[in-house]
Design an enzyme around this catalytic site. Structure first.
Site, mmCIF file in Angstrom:
data_model
loop_
_atom_site.group_PDB
_atom_site.id
_atom_site.type_symbol
_atom_site.label_atom_id
_atom_site.label_comp_id
_atom_site.label_asym_id
_atom_site.label_seq_id
_atom_site.Cartn_x
_atom_site.Cartn_y
_atom_site.Cartn_z
ATOM 1 C CE LYS A 13 66.936 -55.808 -30.407
ATOM 2 N NZ LYS A 13 65.661 -56.324 -29.844
ATOM 3 N NE ARG A 88 66.819 -60.617 -34.079
ATOM 4 C CZ ARG A 88 66.504 -59.421 -34.447
ATOM 5 N NH1 ARG A 88 67.364 -58.576 -34.838
ATOM 6 N NH2 ARG A 88 65.269 -59.050 -34.439
ATOM 7 N NE ARG A 123 57.516 -52.132 -31.909
ATOM 8 C CZ ARG A 123 58.603 -52.874 -32.012
ATOM 9 N NH1 ARG A 123 59.780 -52.362 -31.728
ATOM 10 N NH2 ARG A 123 58.508 -54.124 -32.387
ATOM 11 N NE ARG A 167 59.414 -59.720 -33.724
ATOM 12 C CZ ARG A 167 59.008 -58.466 -33.511
ATOM 13 N NH1 ARG A 167 57.720 -58.162 -33.557
ATOM 14 N NH2 ARG A 167 59.886 -57.526 -33.259
HETATM 15 P P1 AP5 Z 1 61.771 -50.842 -29.124
HETATM 16 O O1 AP5 Z 1 62.861 -49.956 -28.679
HETATM 17 O O2 AP5 Z 1 61.071 -50.557 -30.409
HETATM 18 O O3 AP5 Z 1 62.230 -52.391 -29.091
HETATM 19 P P2 AP5 Z 1 63.355 -53.186 -29.867
HETATM 20 O O4 AP5 Z 1 64.135 -53.936 -28.859
HETATM 21 O O5 AP5 Z 1 64.085 -52.310 -30.807
HETATM 22 O O6 AP5 Z 1 62.411 -54.206 -30.612
HETATM 23 P P3 AP5 Z 1 62.195 -54.565 -32.139
HETATM 24 O O7 AP5 Z 1 60.865 -55.265 -32.194
HETATM 25 O O8 AP5 Z 1 62.342 -53.392 -33.046
HETATM 26 O O9 AP5 Z 1 63.350 -55.532 -32.341
HETATM 27 P P4 AP5 Z 1 63.321 -56.920 -32.940
HETATM 28 O O10 AP5 Z 1 64.599 -57.312 -32.388
HETATM 29 O O11 AP5 Z 1 62.282 -57.922 -32.748
HETATM 30 O O12 AP5 Z 1 63.019 -56.633 -34.472
HETATM 31 P P5 AP5 Z 1 63.916 -56.026 -35.634
HETATM 32 O O13 AP5 Z 1 63.275 -54.764 -36.027
HETATM 33 O O14 AP5 Z 1 65.371 -55.974 -35.257
HETATM 34 O O15 AP5 Z 1 60.706 -50.922 -27.935
HETATM 35 C C1 AP5 Z 1 59.496 -51.646 -28.057
HETATM 36 C C2 AP5 Z 1 58.319 -50.819 -27.529
HETATM 37 O O16 AP5 Z 1 58.460 -50.632 -26.116
HETATM 38 C C3 AP5 Z 1 58.232 -49.402 -28.101
HETATM 39 O O17 AP5 Z 1 56.872 -49.080 -28.225
HETATM 40 C C4 AP5 Z 1 58.910 -48.517 -27.074
HETATM 41 O O18 AP5 Z 1 58.416 -47.185 -27.076
HETATM 42 C C5 AP5 Z 1 58.551 -49.250 -25.782
HETATM 43 N N1 AP5 Z 1 59.592 -49.148 -24.782
HETATM 44 C C6 AP5 Z 1 60.951 -49.136 -24.976
HETATM 45 N N2 AP5 Z 1 61.593 -49.054 -23.789
HETATM 46 C C7 AP5 Z 1 60.615 -49.061 -22.814
HETATM 47 C C8 AP5 Z 1 60.630 -49.001 -21.389
HETATM 48 N N3 AP5 Z 1 61.762 -48.939 -20.707
HETATM 49 N N4 AP5 Z 1 59.424 -49.044 -20.732
HETATM 50 C C9 AP5 Z 1 58.262 -49.104 -21.420
HETATM 51 N N5 AP5 Z 1 58.191 -49.149 -22.775
HETATM 52 C C10 AP5 Z 1 59.347 -49.114 -23.459
HETATM 53 O O19 AP5 Z 1 63.755 -57.155 -36.742
HETATM 54 C C11 AP5 Z 1 62.530 -57.398 -37.401
HETATM 55 C C12 AP5 Z 1 62.635 -58.684 -38.205
HETATM 56 O O20 AP5 Z 1 63.695 -58.555 -39.195
HETATM 57 C C13 AP5 Z 1 63.033 -59.932 -37.409
HETATM 58 O O21 AP5 Z 1 61.910 -60.556 -36.802
HETATM 59 C C14 AP5 Z 1 63.680 -60.804 -38.511
HETATM 60 O O22 AP5 Z 1 62.712 -61.408 -39.319
HETATM 61 C C15 AP5 Z 1 64.427 -59.771 -39.334
HETATM 62 N N6 AP5 Z 1 65.826 -59.574 -38.857
HETATM 63 C C16 AP5 Z 1 66.332 -58.434 -38.290
HETATM 64 N N7 AP5 Z 1 67.610 -58.595 -37.958
HETATM 65 C C17 AP5 Z 1 67.940 -59.867 -38.305
HETATM 66 C C18 AP5 Z 1 69.123 -60.632 -38.198
HETATM 67 N N8 AP5 Z 1 70.247 -60.120 -37.651
HETATM 68 N N9 AP5 Z 1 69.118 -61.898 -38.665
HETATM 69 C C19 AP5 Z 1 68.017 -62.422 -39.234
HETATM 70 N N10 AP5 Z 1 66.846 -61.743 -39.363
HETATM 71 C C20 AP5 Z 1 66.811 -60.485 -38.900
#
Ligand code: AP5
Length: 210
Positions: A13, A88, A123, A167
């Site tokens: 994402k 979420r 990552r 997660r």
């Molecule tokens: P990346 O693009 O970084 O993945 P992402 O989907 O953004 O994953 P995140 O871990 O950042 O999202 P998340 O939803 O768990 O955590 P968030 O930060 O929102 O890609 C991942 C890796 O793969 C990278 O290394 C990238 O280079 C690689 N990659 C990408 N595309 C690829 C491809 N096609 N092929 C190969 N490799 C690839 O949230 C963190 C925490 O905050 C949560 O756990 C929670 O505690 C809290 N939180 C956040 N939002 C909320 C909410 N709305 N409600 C409650 N708590 C929340």
């Protein structure tokens, strides 16, 4: 255009949000990044968030909903935005529907759990600007250094395999039901998220018809 990016943790994402934001000149609202900034600064939100994030759990809906409401009120969101990581849960989606804002499209990036676990272990994140890299699939030009701001690249604490599994569990229980929620609203676009990052972004852009 107002866009929501859905998908499991590590589905890409954040990666796709950045590409879309550059192409469409729209701000990214990443609740994960807002929460991580709060953790770094040690603010009141950061204090509240720490135990949830470290355990791979979601923060309580009311806290996150307030953060997003306030952010969407900023002038840079007037011409559209990309929501990355919000909503979420069903209550978060319902709160978004209560606002005087129409969500145009919901892009769901689909990647299987096995691939997610492998992506998360590779990552690396820039500790200064938050840009995301991967040790194999999306390498920085210089090892350990951000291409954009020359900040140091670090591993997120919650990318530890046990936390990633938690997660994923939370994602399947609490976030996946949003697919049906947005399908019923006729806004859901499913994008197969395996394969080359640029190819996935072409699919996203073509599905958005922009
Ligand atoms: P990346 O693009 O970084 O993945 P992402 O989907 O953004 O994953 P995140 O871990 O950042 O999202 P998340 O939803 O768990 O955590 P968030 O930060 O929102 O890609 C991942 C890796 O793969 C990278 O290394 C990238 O280079 C690689 N990659 C990408 N595309 C690829 C491809 N096609 N092929 C190969 N490799 C690839 O949230 C963190 C925490 O905050 C949560 O756990 C929670 O505690 C809290 N939180 C956040 N939002 C909320 C909410 N709305 N409600 C409650 N708590 C929340």
């Amino acid at each position: 255009m107002n866009i929501v990016l859905l998908g499991a943790p590590g589905a890409g994402k954040g990666t796709q949000a950045k590409i879309l934001s550059d192409k469409l000149s729209l701000p990214i609202i990443s609740t994960g990044n807002i929460i991580r900034d709060a953790l770094k600064s040690g603010s009141e939100l950061g204090e509240k968030a720490k135990s949830f994030v470290d355990a791979g759990r979601l923060l309580p809906d009311n806290i996150v909903i307030d953060i997003v409401k306030e952010r969407l009120d900023q002038p840079d969101c007037e011409n559209g935005f990309i929501l990355d990581g919000f909503p979420r849960t069903i209550p978060q989606a319902e709160a978004l529907d209560m606002l005087d804002i129409t969500i145009d499209r919901v892009i769901d990036i689909e990647v299987d759990d096995e691939e997610i676990i492998s992506r998360m272990s590779g990552r690396r994140i820039c500790e200064k600007c938050g840009n995301s890299y991967h040790l194999i699939y999306n390498k920085p030009n210089v090892d350990g250094v951000c291409n954009t701001c020359a900040g140091a690249l670090i591993q997120r604490k919650d990318d530890h395999p046990d936390t990633v599994k938690e997660r994923l569990r939370v994602y399947h229980n609490e976030t996946e039901p949003l697919k049906l929620y947005y399908k019923k609203q006729d806004k859901l676009i499913i994008i197969e998220g395996h394969g080359d990052i640029q190819e996935i972004s072409k699919k996203v852009i073509s599905a958005l018809e922009v």
